[in-house]
Design an enzyme around this catalytic site. Sequence first.
Site, PDB file in Angstrom:
ATOM      1  CE  LYS A  53      22.323  -1.783 -27.355  1.00 40.15           C
ATOM      2  NZ  LYS A  53      23.714  -1.364 -27.613  1.00 40.15           N
ATOM      3  CD  GLN A  97      26.732  -3.300 -28.620  1.00 41.45           C
ATOM      4  OE1 GLN A  97      25.610  -2.958 -29.011  1.00 41.45           O
ATOM      5  NE2 GLN A  97      27.166  -3.051 -27.399  1.00 41.45           N
ATOM      6  CG  ASP A 120      24.534   3.998 -29.930  1.00 41.55           C
ATOM      7  OD1 ASP A 120      23.670   3.893 -29.049  1.00 41.55           O
ATOM      8  OD2 ASP A 120      25.344   3.093 -30.209  1.00 41.55           O
TER       9      ASP A 120
END
Length: 292
Positions: A53, A97, A120
Site C-alpha cells: 500500500k 490495518q 478504507d
Amino acid sequence: MTATRIDGKALAAEILAESAVRVSRLRAAGTIPGLAVVLVGEDPASKVYVKGKTAACEKAGLNSWLHTMPADTPQERLIAFVKQLNSDPAVHGILVQLPLPKGLDARAVIEAIDPAKDADGFNYVNVGALVVGEEAFYPCTPWGVMKMLEHEGVKVEGAHAVVIGRSTIVGKPMAMLLLNAGATVTVCHSKTQDLPGITRQGDILVAAVGRPRMVTADMVKPGAVVIDVGINRLPDGKLCGDVDTEGVSPVASRITPVPGGVGPMTIAMLVANTVTAAERRAGIGAPGSRIT
Ligand code: NAD
C-alpha cells in the site's frame, strides 16, 4: 469456450497512473495527498499488505507514512493516535490495518477515524452512505471489483449477481454496490443450503470466502463472469483463490486470476480514495452523485 482472464494488474496500473495525474494537479494547487497507515503487531501477512500500500502511494506521488505499534498497545493509546492523525492537515487518508491483535476493539478504532479520512470506507458514516446509495468512500476491494466490471463492459444492470461471503470488508459491501448498480443480488454464506444450486444462477459470481478453489466448474453458469476475491496460501507457499481457475475457465466467459486479479485493484482503489479525500479538502473534483 475458455474464459478471458481479466487483468487486474494492468487495470490497477491504469488507475494508479490516473491518480498520479490527479496528484500532479493537487501538487500544483499546493496540496500533497498523504496516507497514514497504522500497523499494530507483527502479523506477517499484514506487513506484506501495508508494504504494498505504501509503495503504491509513492508510485503515484502521494506521501505515505507507516506507523507501527506493538501488539500490546492499549486501546486508548491507539484511539488517541488515530485522533492525532485526524487533526494532522498533511494526512488525507487513514488506514488501520486489520485484523488487529486480540484485545483491541477494531470497530471502536474504525469509528475513531474521521469519516472524511476513512480511505478504507469502513466507518459507519461511509457504510451508511453506501447503503442509501450516496457517494462515499467505498471499501477498496469491492469498489475495485466494480471498476473491473465497468472496465470490462460487463452489464451489471439487470444481471443476477451471486456473492459468496457476507463479511463487512468484502461480501456485504460487494452486494450493496452491485445492488446500487442495478443487479439482482443473492448473498450466500456458510449457512446457505444448496450453494451450487444458487451459484449456478449467477451471471456474475463473486467468491469471497477464504477457501482454496472451493468454486468448481459445476457451480458456475455457462458464460458467467467469475470474480475471485480469495487469497489463500497453499502448503507449498503458492497463492490461490477461492475459484478452481483451471476447472472453471472452460465454463465462464471471464475470470480474474489469483494473483494479479482483485488484489492489485484493492491497492489502486485505496490510493484513489486518498486522492479523492485530498481533492475534497482542497475543493477540487467532481461533486457527489446519488445512486437510486
Ligand atoms: P471472512 O472470513 O471475514 O468471511 C468469509 C465469508 O465466507 C463469511 O461470510 C462466511 O459466511 C463465508 N463462508 C465460509 N465458509 C463458507 C462455505 N463453505 N460456503 C459459503 N460461504 C462460506 O473473509 P473476508 O475478509 O471476506 O475475505 C474472504 C477472502 O478474500 C479471503 O481469502 C481473504 O484473504 C480475501 N481478501 C482478498 C482481498 C483482496 O484484495 N483480493 C481483500 C480482502 C480479503
